[in-house]
Design an enzyme around this catalytic site. Structure first.
Site, short mmCIF file in Angstrom:
data_model
loop_
_atom_site.label_atom_id
_atom_site.label_comp_id
_atom_site.label_asym_id
_atom_site.label_seq_id
_atom_site.Cartn_x
_atom_site.Cartn_y
_atom_site.Cartn_z
CE1 TYR A 56 -3.45 -2.49 5.97
CE2 TYR A 56 -3.20 -0.14 5.50
CZ TYR A 56 -3.34 -1.45 5.06
OH TYR A 56 -3.35 -1.72 3.71
CB THR A 81 -0.91 -0.01 1.26
OG1 THR A 81 -1.49 1.27 1.43
CG2 THR A 81 -0.14 -0.34 2.53
CG ASP A 82 -1.22 4.96 -0.84
OD1 ASP A 82 -1.72 4.25 0.05
OD2 ASP A 82 -1.86 5.86 -1.42
CD GLU A 83 -3.20 3.67 4.64
OE1 GLU A 83 -2.93 3.51 5.83
OE2 GLU A 83 -4.36 3.74 4.20
CE LYS A 93 -0.28 -4.51 3.14
NZ LYS A 93 -0.76 -5.83 2.59
#
Ligand code: NAD
Ligand code: DAU
Length: 334
Positions: free
Chosen positions: A148, A124-126, A152
């Site tokens: 979260y 993810t970009d997060e 990741k």
């Protein structure tokens, strides 16, 4: 080609299974899913008996189970399985550590032992954290702000380490916010659509000016297809939609499409450590693999709204079940 898709009963995973069976009738797909609250076999009902598709219920964090399954022989793993909701990771991070970190490591170890040809980590970009201006490239510093995104990030680093240490052919993809059919109604877009259809308030965190980049889920699936076929082991590919919107802009547009009053908008307490803006530079996947998004934001949004309008029983059965307890805790008791 034999693919093991993990988390294929969730939002993006089930869209990917549909996409891959249609685009590659010669692929054999095994879908391994634990069927957590977010996993729903209804998402796959139309293809459940299709030749070339198999479902196995199981946990990616169960080493014995994964070892046995991988012994069947696969060419590729596409790892979608995860705890995926930021707000839930704030309430309790434990399942995120178990699935997103331990589960990924168990899959990597199995892929190493059985010498799989390719391991695709759907990230993810997060992991990059928040950016006020400019865009993150694949070289940007990792700076996750929620449990979260931290889990990741840990999984991404394990993929990197297995590539460096064991030459495991792992590839990481980092995508922006997806929209489309089968998204669980705890996430912003389906929450707004379904609350509005029920004439319930639409909760907006903070000032509503946080920015996300939206991509139609089918474009994400197309990008993963290209990465499976042409991506280079050890590489990372950003995947974005080039559709930056503030949450308020997006919510106002959805209410307009649904012909519902803007008065449904209700500002609520902000999410802790709420990332202000995500934005990705996607030049690498465009120039090296020839992928770019095919769907405009307007087309993606209206297709998504139409899907929820036509599939009322799908979201109503979720909203009336176990999820209602979470919703009460998140929005009505805070
Ligand atoms: P989701 O929550 O809708 O689906 C997750 C699926 O994983 C569910 O079917 C669930 O049952 C399954 N699962 C959870 N724990 C498992 C376990 N231990 N073993 C086996 N299966 C398990 O998630 P999503 O939105 O479809 O996201 C899929 C992946 O894409 C995630 O890895 C997420 O981090 C990543 N991602 C999501 C987005 C997005 O906008 N939704 C964007 C970028 C990346
Ligand atoms: O960027 C990719 C990520 O996108 C994925 O890695 C995650 O798995 C996925 O859940 C998503 O994370 P976000 O936190 O961006 O998505 P969410 O739908 O939860 O929230 C989108 C924005 O809307 C965010 O700024 C928070 C805000 N929001 C969300 C909800 C649920 C609200 O204002 N009100 C809400 O009720």
């Amino acid at each position: 080609m034999k693919l093991l898709v993990t988390g294929g009963a969730g939002f993006i995973g089930s869209n990917f299974v549909h996409y891959a069976l249609k685009e590659h009738p010669d692929w054999e797909i095994t879908n391994l899913d634990k069927l957590t609250y977010a996993g729903n076999l209804e998402n796959l009902k139309d293809i459940q008996d299709q030749p070339g598709y198999h479902f196995v219920k199981g946990d990616i964090a169960d080493r014995k189970f994964v070892d046995k399954l991988l012994g069947q022989g696969f060419d590729v793993i596409v790892n979608f399985a995860a705890e995926s909701h930021v707000d839930r990771s704030i309430l309790d991070a434990s399942p995120f550590i178990e699935t997103n970190i331990k589960g990924t490591q168990i899959l990597l170890e199995g892929a190493r032992q059985y010498k799989l040809g390719r391991f695709i980590q759907v990230s993810t970009d997060e992991v990059y954290g928040s950016i006020d201006s400019g865009r993150f490239t694949e070289e940007s510093t990792l700076s996750p702000n929620s449990p979260y995104s931290a889990s990741k990030t840990a999984a991404d680093l394990l993929c990197r380490a297995y590539f460096k240490t064991h030459r495991l052919p792992a590839i990481i993809t980092r995508c922006t916010n997806n929209l489309g059919p089968y998204q669980f109604p705890e996430k912003l877009i389906p929450l707004v659509i379904t609350n509005a259809l029920e004439d319930k308030p639409v909760p907006v965190y903070g000032d509503g000016l946080n920015i996300r980049d939206w991509i139609f889920v089918v474009d994400h699936c197309r990008a993963l297809d290209v990465v499976i076929q042409k991506g280079q082991p050890g590489e990372i590919y950003n995947i974005g939609g080039d559709n930056e919107k503030t949450n308020l802009e997006l919510i106002r547009k959805l209410l307009e499409l649904l012909d519902k009053p803007q008065g449904l908008i209700q500002f609520v307490t902000d999410r802790p450590a709420h990332d202000r803006r995500y934005a990705l530079d996607c030049a690498k996947i465009a120039t090296e693999l020839g992928w770019k998004p095919a769907f405009s934001f307007e087309k993606a949004l209206s297709a998504t709204v139409d899907w929820y309008l036509k599939n009322e029983s799908w979201w109503r059965s979720i909203k009336s079940g176990e999820y209602s307890k979470y919703y009460k805790k998140m929005y009505l008791e805070r």
